[in-house]
Motif scaffolding. Structure first.
Motif, PDB file in Angstrom:
ATOM      1  N   TYR A 172       5.406 -14.590  -3.920  1.00 36.58           N
ATOM      2  CA  TYR A 172       6.317 -15.046  -4.960  1.00 36.58           C
ATOM      3  C   TYR A 172       5.529 -15.375  -6.220  1.00 36.58           C
ATOM      4  N   ARG A 173       6.155 -15.128  -7.345  1.00 45.12           N
ATOM      5  CA  ARG A 173       5.514 -15.389  -8.626  1.00 45.12           C
ATOM      6  C   ARG A 173       5.145 -16.866  -8.723  1.00 45.12           C
ATOM      7  N   GLU A 174       3.986 -17.110  -9.301  1.00 39.74           N
ATOM      8  CA  GLU A 174       3.492 -18.476  -9.436  1.00 39.74           C
ATOM      9  C   GLU A 174       4.548 -19.336 -10.130  1.00 39.74           C
ATOM     10  N   GLY A 175       4.836 -20.495  -9.525  1.00 37.23           N
ATOM     11  CA  GLY A 175       5.833 -21.400 -10.083  1.00 37.23           C
ATOM     12  C   GLY A 175       7.215 -21.251  -9.505  1.00 37.23           C
ATOM     13  N   THR A 176       7.419 -20.301  -8.578  1.00 36.32           N
ATOM     14  CA  THR A 176       8.739 -20.130  -7.965  1.00 36.32           C
ATOM     15  C   THR A 176       9.087 -21.344  -7.106  1.00 36.32           C
ATOM     16  N   PRO A 177      10.246 -21.993  -7.329  1.00 42.49           N
ATOM     17  CA  PRO A 177      10.643 -23.144  -6.504  1.00 42.49           C
ATOM     18  C   PRO A 177      10.756 -22.763  -5.028  1.00 42.49           C
ATOM     19  N   GLU A 178      10.461 -23.707  -4.159  1.00 41.95           N
ATOM     20  CA  GLU A 178      10.478 -23.448  -2.716  1.00 41.95           C
ATOM     21  C   GLU A 178      11.839 -22.957  -2.239  1.00 41.95           C
ATOM     22  N   ASP A 179      12.904 -23.509  -2.789  1.00 40.83           N
ATOM     23  CA  ASP A 179      14.233 -23.127  -2.311  1.00 40.83           C
ATOM     24  C   ASP A 179      14.641 -21.716  -2.740  1.00 40.83           C
ATOM     25  N   GLN A 180      13.823 -21.084  -3.596  1.00 40.94           N
ATOM     26  CA  GLN A 180      14.107 -19.712  -4.014  1.00 40.94           C
ATOM     27  C   GLN A 180      13.188 -18.684  -3.340  1.00 40.94           C
ATOM     28  N   LYS A 181      12.344 -19.165  -2.449  1.00 39.59           N
ATOM     29  CA  LYS A 181      11.399 -18.258  -1.786  1.00 39.59           C
ATOM     30  C   LYS A 181      12.068 -17.583  -0.587  1.00 39.59           C
ATOM     31  N   LYS A 182      12.847 -16.578  -0.889  1.00 42.44           N
ATOM     32  CA  LYS A 182      13.506 -15.752   0.113  1.00 42.44           C
ATOM     33  C   LYS A 182      12.967 -14.330  -0.014  1.00 42.44           C
ATOM     34  N   ALA A 183      12.962 -13.600   1.085  1.00 40.11           N
ATOM     35  CA  ALA A 183      12.417 -12.240   1.064  1.00 40.11           C
ATOM     36  C   ALA A 183      13.110 -11.369   0.030  1.00 40.11           C
ATOM     37  N   SER A 184      14.398 -11.615  -0.205  1.00 35.99           N
ATOM     38  CA  SER A 184      15.142 -10.810  -1.165  1.00 35.99           C
ATOM     39  C   SER A 184      14.688 -11.053  -2.599  1.00 35.99           C
ATOM     40  N   ASN A 185      13.916 -12.130  -2.841  1.00 33.13           N
ATOM     41  CA  ASN A 185      13.405 -12.436  -4.180  1.00 33.13           C
ATOM     42  C   ASN A 185      11.905 -12.174  -4.295  1.00 33.13           C
ATOM     43  N   ALA A 186      11.298 -11.623  -3.266  1.00 32.19           N
ATOM     44  CA  ALA A 186       9.841 -11.526  -3.207  1.00 32.19           C
ATOM     45  C   ALA A 186       9.301 -10.294  -3.920  1.00 32.19           C
ATOM     46  N   PHE A 187       8.010 -10.352  -4.217  1.00 33.06           N
ATOM     47  CA  PHE A 187       7.231  -9.190  -4.603  1.00 33.06           C
ATOM     48  C   PHE A 187       6.535  -8.657  -3.348  1.00 33.06           C
ATOM     49  N   THR A 188       6.379  -7.353  -3.262  1.00 31.82           N
ATOM     50  CA  THR A 188       5.515  -6.779  -2.229  1.00 31.82           C
ATOM     51  C   THR A 188       4.547  -5.803  -2.896  1.00 31.82           C
ATOM     52  N   TYR A 189       3.389  -5.683  -2.279  1.00 24.55           N
ATOM     53  CA  TYR A 189       2.352  -4.747  -2.729  1.00 24.55           C
ATOM     54  C   TYR A 189       1.833  -4.063  -1.486  1.00 24.55           C
ATOM     55  N   ASN A 190       1.938  -2.752  -1.481  1.00 26.06           N
ATOM     56  CA  ASN A 190       1.500  -1.975  -0.319  1.00 26.06           C
ATOM     57  C   ASN A 190       0.476  -0.947  -0.755  1.00 26.06           C
ATOM     58  N   VAL A 191      -0.594  -0.824   0.031  1.00 28.50           N
ATOM     59  CA  VAL A 191      -1.627   0.183  -0.215  1.00 28.50           C
ATOM     60  C   VAL A 191      -1.873   0.962   1.072  1.00 28.50           C
ATOM     61  N   LEU A 192      -1.934   2.271   0.962  1.00 31.30           N
ATOM     62  CA  LEU A 192      -2.423   3.121   2.039  1.00 31.30           C
ATOM     63  C   LEU A 192      -3.485   4.024   1.408  1.00 31.30           C
ATOM     64  N   GLN A 193      -4.750   3.690   1.656  1.00 32.01           N
ATOM     65  CA  GLN A 193      -5.867   4.394   1.034  1.00 32.01           C
ATOM     66  C   GLN A 193      -6.809   4.891   2.116  1.00 32.01           C
ATOM     67  N   TYR A 194      -7.348   6.095   1.902  1.00 33.31           N
ATOM     68  CA  TYR A 194      -8.339   6.594   2.851  1.00 33.31           C
ATOM     69  C   TYR A 194      -9.352   7.463   2.126  1.00 33.31           C
ATOM     70  N   GLU A 195     -10.517   7.552   2.726  1.00 35.66           N
ATOM     71  CA  GLU A 195     -11.574   8.415   2.197  1.00 35.66           C
ATOM     72  C   GLU A 195     -11.811   9.528   3.194  1.00 35.66           C
ATOM     73  N   THR A 196     -11.732  10.771   2.727  1.00 37.18           N
ATOM     74  CA  THR A 196     -11.932  11.889   3.633  1.00 37.18           C
ATOM     75  C   THR A 196     -13.375  11.914   4.125  1.00 37.18           C
ATOM     76  N   PRO A 197     -13.637  12.539   5.262  1.00 41.23           N
ATOM     77  CA  PRO A 197     -15.001  12.582   5.797  1.00 41.23           C
ATOM     78  C   PRO A 197     -15.961  13.297   4.843  1.00 41.23           C
ATOM     79  N   HIS A 198     -17.257  13.096   5.064  1.00 38.66           N
ATOM     80  CA  HIS A 198     -18.278  13.748   4.259  1.00 38.66           C
ATOM     81  C   HIS A 198     -18.105  15.261   4.292  1.00 38.66           C
TER      82      HIS A 198
END
Length: 370
Positions: A211-237
């Motif tokens: 949740y964004r810094e300063g978000t009140p506790e009573d507003q911390k619901k998943a429907s109001n959240a931020f998500t960040y997803n990474v799927l990263q890989y390095e191919t073999p040599h």
């Protein structure tokens, strides 16, 4: 011998065309078309603190087809549970909108906006095993980088994402029942004409919610959240050691930005005290860049500090005998390290706005196949 080429999905996009494009329902259809592997995975972060994933995995290697169910469940204060079972036979119906194997069934509705999942693999084999059900209602379009397909030597690796959606989940883990709402992420991964261990030598995966810094506790619901997803890989040599990455930022269950360039740096590596033989980073720095859905430059920086070790997966130990012998001849020790960052923070920079911080928790997955 010169290394085989890796041609990333992003590099194939012609100048002037969008690098990130919207998925279509057929992107999530099972292929099962050649030597390779394929997974359909639902990740979840619930308001009760429970997180994890459920997955159906298919592979065709050395003239042998295998179906497995994999699942991880973690509730803070409880032991983490990881289960991997033989799925025996994969049944696919209604043009891949419904599919099931022993212990795990997934079904999309007609317009592919809602996924129903029933996981019973653990309970079927052990009265104390896990049983859980999920309803994932996606609130955002799916995305892919280019056409989703990266070329690695003579083979391909494809990834397609539904990055955001409401989650309703209930079940029983370690004798503890739960019934909670939350957020979800769905990924379809497919490799063709290439052995899985030739796709990537190192993989870094993150699923952050906060949740964004300063978000009140009573507003911390998943429907109001931020998500960040990474799927990263390095191919073999042997394929050029090329960085391949997919990442996204969502806000209030809506896709906010697609990030197709992610730099990953491992910091403070130490030899694994648990005996895997690998050096593991204490911290991992992720820097992802791309654009928002309305065309603004976007950047996310995340210095992960995954201090809690949830589970180590000895890949060879979980594999059927024939495939294990084949892989063991080419890879010393493939391992997956599942870790948790309970005090995570991302910094978001969007063109024309002041940078801001988002505080939350993160699931981290590090796969090493060297």
């Amino acid at each position: 011998m010169a290394p085989k080429k890796t041609i990333t999905a992003a590099s194939l996009v012609h100048e002037g065309h969008p690098i990130a494009t919207q998925t279509v329902p057929t992107d999530f259809a099972w292929r099962r078309d050649s030597t390779g592997s394929e997974t359909q995975t639902l990740y979840f972060q619930l308001e009760n603190g429970c997180l994890g994933f459920v997955q159906i995995a298919w592979a065709y290697l050395a003239l042998t087809t295998t179906i497995e169910t994999n699942a991880l469940f973690y509730i803070p204060g409880q032991p983490c549970v990881f289960e991997s079972h033989n799925g025996h036979n994969l049944k696919v119906h209604k043009k891949s909108q419904e599919f099931e194997c022993k212990g795990l069934a997934m079904a999309w509705n007609d317009d592919q906006t809602q996924l129903t999942v029933k996981y019973t693999a653990g309970r079927e084999r052990n009265p104390k095993g896990v049983a859980a059900s999920f309803v994932f209602t996606r609130k955002s379009d799916g995305y892919k980088i280019g056409d989703g397909k990266t070329y690695i030597g003579e083979g391909t690796a494809s990834h397609y994402f539904y990055p955001a959606g409401d989650m309703v989940a209930k079940g029983e883990i370690n004798g503890v029942k739960f019934d909670s709402k939350g957020a979800g992420l769905f990924i379809h991964a497919h490799s063709a004409n290439i052995m899985p261990y030739n796709v990537g030598a190192e993989w870094n995966m993150v699923y952050f919610i906060g949740y964004r810094e300063g978000t009140p506790e009573d507003q911390k619901k998943a429907s109001n959240a931020f998500t960040y997803n990474v799927l990263q890989y390095e191919t073999p040599h042997s394929a050029g050691s090329v960085n391949c990455a997919n990442a996204s930022l969502t806000e209030s269950n809506r896709l906010s930005a697609v990030l197709w360039d992610t730099d990953v740096k491992h910091i403070d590596d130490e030899l694994d005290p648990n005996g895997s033989g690998y050096k593991l980073p204490k911290r991992v720095l992720f820097t992802s860049t791309g654009k928002t859905t309305d065309g603004k430059k976007a950047k996310v920086v995340f210095e992960a500090n995954p201090t809690m070790r949830l589970h180590d997966i000895d890949v060879l130990h979980e594999m059927p005998y024939v495939i294990r012998r084949l892989v063991q001849a080419l890879i010393t020790k493939p391992f997956v390290f599942e870790r948790y960052d309970g005090e995570a923070k991302i910094v978001v920079e969007i063109e024309g706005q002041e940078p801001f911080s988002v505080h939350g928790v993160a699931f981290n997955e590090l796969t090493l196949m060297k």
